[in-house]
Design an enzyme around this catalytic site. Structure first.
Site, short mmCIF file in Angstrom:
data_model
loop_
_atom_site.label_atom_id
_atom_site.label_comp_id
_atom_site.label_asym_id
_atom_site.label_seq_id
_atom_site.Cartn_x
_atom_site.Cartn_y
_atom_site.Cartn_z
N CYS A 102 0.83 -1.20 0.00
CA CYS A 102 0.00 0.00 0.00
C CYS A 102 0.87 1.25 0.00
O CYS A 102 0.60 2.22 -0.73
CB CYS A 102 -0.93 0.00 1.21
SG CYS A 102 -2.08 1.41 1.27
N CYS A 199 -5.70 -2.89 7.69
CA CYS A 199 -6.88 -2.02 7.69
C CYS A 199 -8.10 -2.69 7.09
O CYS A 199 -9.22 -2.47 7.56
CB CYS A 199 -6.57 -0.71 6.96
SG CYS A 199 -6.26 -0.88 5.18
#
EC number: 2.8.1.13
Length: 356
Positions: A102, A199
């Site tokens: 990410c 997340c």
């Protein structure tokens, strides 16, 4: 002319304080939150980094700071570059680190590109790390002052160009200082609990997420020992990772641990704790950070997981993007798909993906 800075705000306390510090330093500050997924996509209602609640919190802080706030829709990119690669790795018997992917593809590729399109001089994030410009003209990545929060390990993919245009305003702060700054300024997220999980999988159940997301069941297969003897039946290879002992569902005479995943034969190979210790690995997609790729082997310390204690090793460059690492002492559960990062003291020399 006043320099322009695009601050990535996740909705958490760290990025909020980073935005405050950038603004107070006199930069023309713009904030952006990346929308990475829909809450229903990951099976939650609220509460994680980049969720809709987090976007609202980021907007609240930006309004309090009187800085421009916008939301970039990176849902398609996040699905393609992070979630799909995460699932593919597990299905191939690897254990990925999606936070690193990410950072590489979203925060420091897509966001950096967006900053350039907006004529921003820098992007800034709430990471705990330090960037220095060395006498040799090379940008260097260094551990944060607060070693308990240091995030240099997950930032090893940064290029020289990106380092030249990135700020980490929290690098010299300790987390307690960051929280106090947020509280003193009345930020809505000042006391927000930190997320300890990925997340998009807040409950930590990777296998359940993969099966829910893909809509497919993974075939059971055999647990076998190091000699190939069948010990029982596993639930599907995505449920296991190297070093795992708990959750095997076997009644064994002695503790056994996952040694590796044999994808071709759909087998999970078990052995003793001692069998997990090895000295060597090969890393691919290696990115040299604080130094250029050396032309000879050298000594450094290497970390094979985020929370792993760095260990002395000999580093042998194979080529610009491949490295062999030989540790002085055997390391436990070197795992394919994880990242290895090498350090010289506090400086990140480089890192890559473990392929054994």
């Amino acid at each position: 002319m006043c320099k322009k800075v695009l601050v990535a705000m996740s909705g958490g306390v760290d990025s909020s304080v980073a935005a405050l510090l950038v603004r107070n330093a006199g930069y023309e500050t713009t904030s952006v939150t990346m929308r990475l997924y829909d809450n229903h996509t990951i099976g939650i209602s609220s509460g994680t980094c980049c969720s809709l609640d987090s976007i609202n919190d980021a907007c609240s802080v930006a309004n309090k700071l009187d800085i421009l706030f916008t939301v970039y829709d990176f849902r398609a990119e996040f699905e393609r570059e992070v979630i799909d690669k995460f699932i593919d790795a597990y299905e191939h018997g690897l254990t990925p680190n999606p936070c690193i992917e990410c950072n590489r593809t979203l925060k420091f590729d897509e966001l950096y590109r967006a900053g350039q399109e907006l004529n921003q001089d820098y992007i800034a994030t709430g990471h705990y790390a330090i960037i220095e410009h060395g006498d040799d003209g090379r940008y260097k990545l260094k551990k944060a002052a607060d070693l308990s929060k240091d995030q240099s390990y997950v930032l090893y993919t940064l290029t020289q160009e990106q380092l030249a245009h990135t700020m980490f305003p929290l690098g010299l702060l300790h987390k307690a200082e960051t929280r106090k700054i947020a509280e003193d300024h009345g930020f809505i997220n000042a006391k927000r609990r930190e997320s300890q999980d990925i997340c998009f999988i807040p409950d930590g159940n990777y296998a359940a997420f993969i099966e829910r997301y893909t809509g497919k069941r993974h075939e059971p297969g055999n647990f076998v020992d190091m000699d190939g003897n069948v010990l029982g039946v596993h639930k599907g290879i995505i449920h296991y990772t190297v070093g795992q002992r708990k959750g095997l569902g076997l009644a064994l005479k002695q503790p056994m641990y996952v040694q590796y995943i044999d994808v071709e034969n759909n087998e999970v190979v078990l052995g003793s704790n001692e069998d997990l210790f090895t000295r060597e690995l090969v890393a691919r997609d290696f990115n040299w950070v604080s130094i250029a790729c050396p032309d000879a082997k050298f000594r450094a310390k290497a970390r094979i997981r985020y929370k792993h204690k760095e260990a002395p090793a000999t580093i042998i460059p194979i080529n610009e993007t491949e490295v062999r690492i030989i540790f002085d002492e055997p390391q436990r559960a070197i795992t394919g798909g994880q990242s290895v990062v090498i350090y010289d003291g506090d400086y990140v020399l480089g890192g890559g993906i473990i392929c054994l």
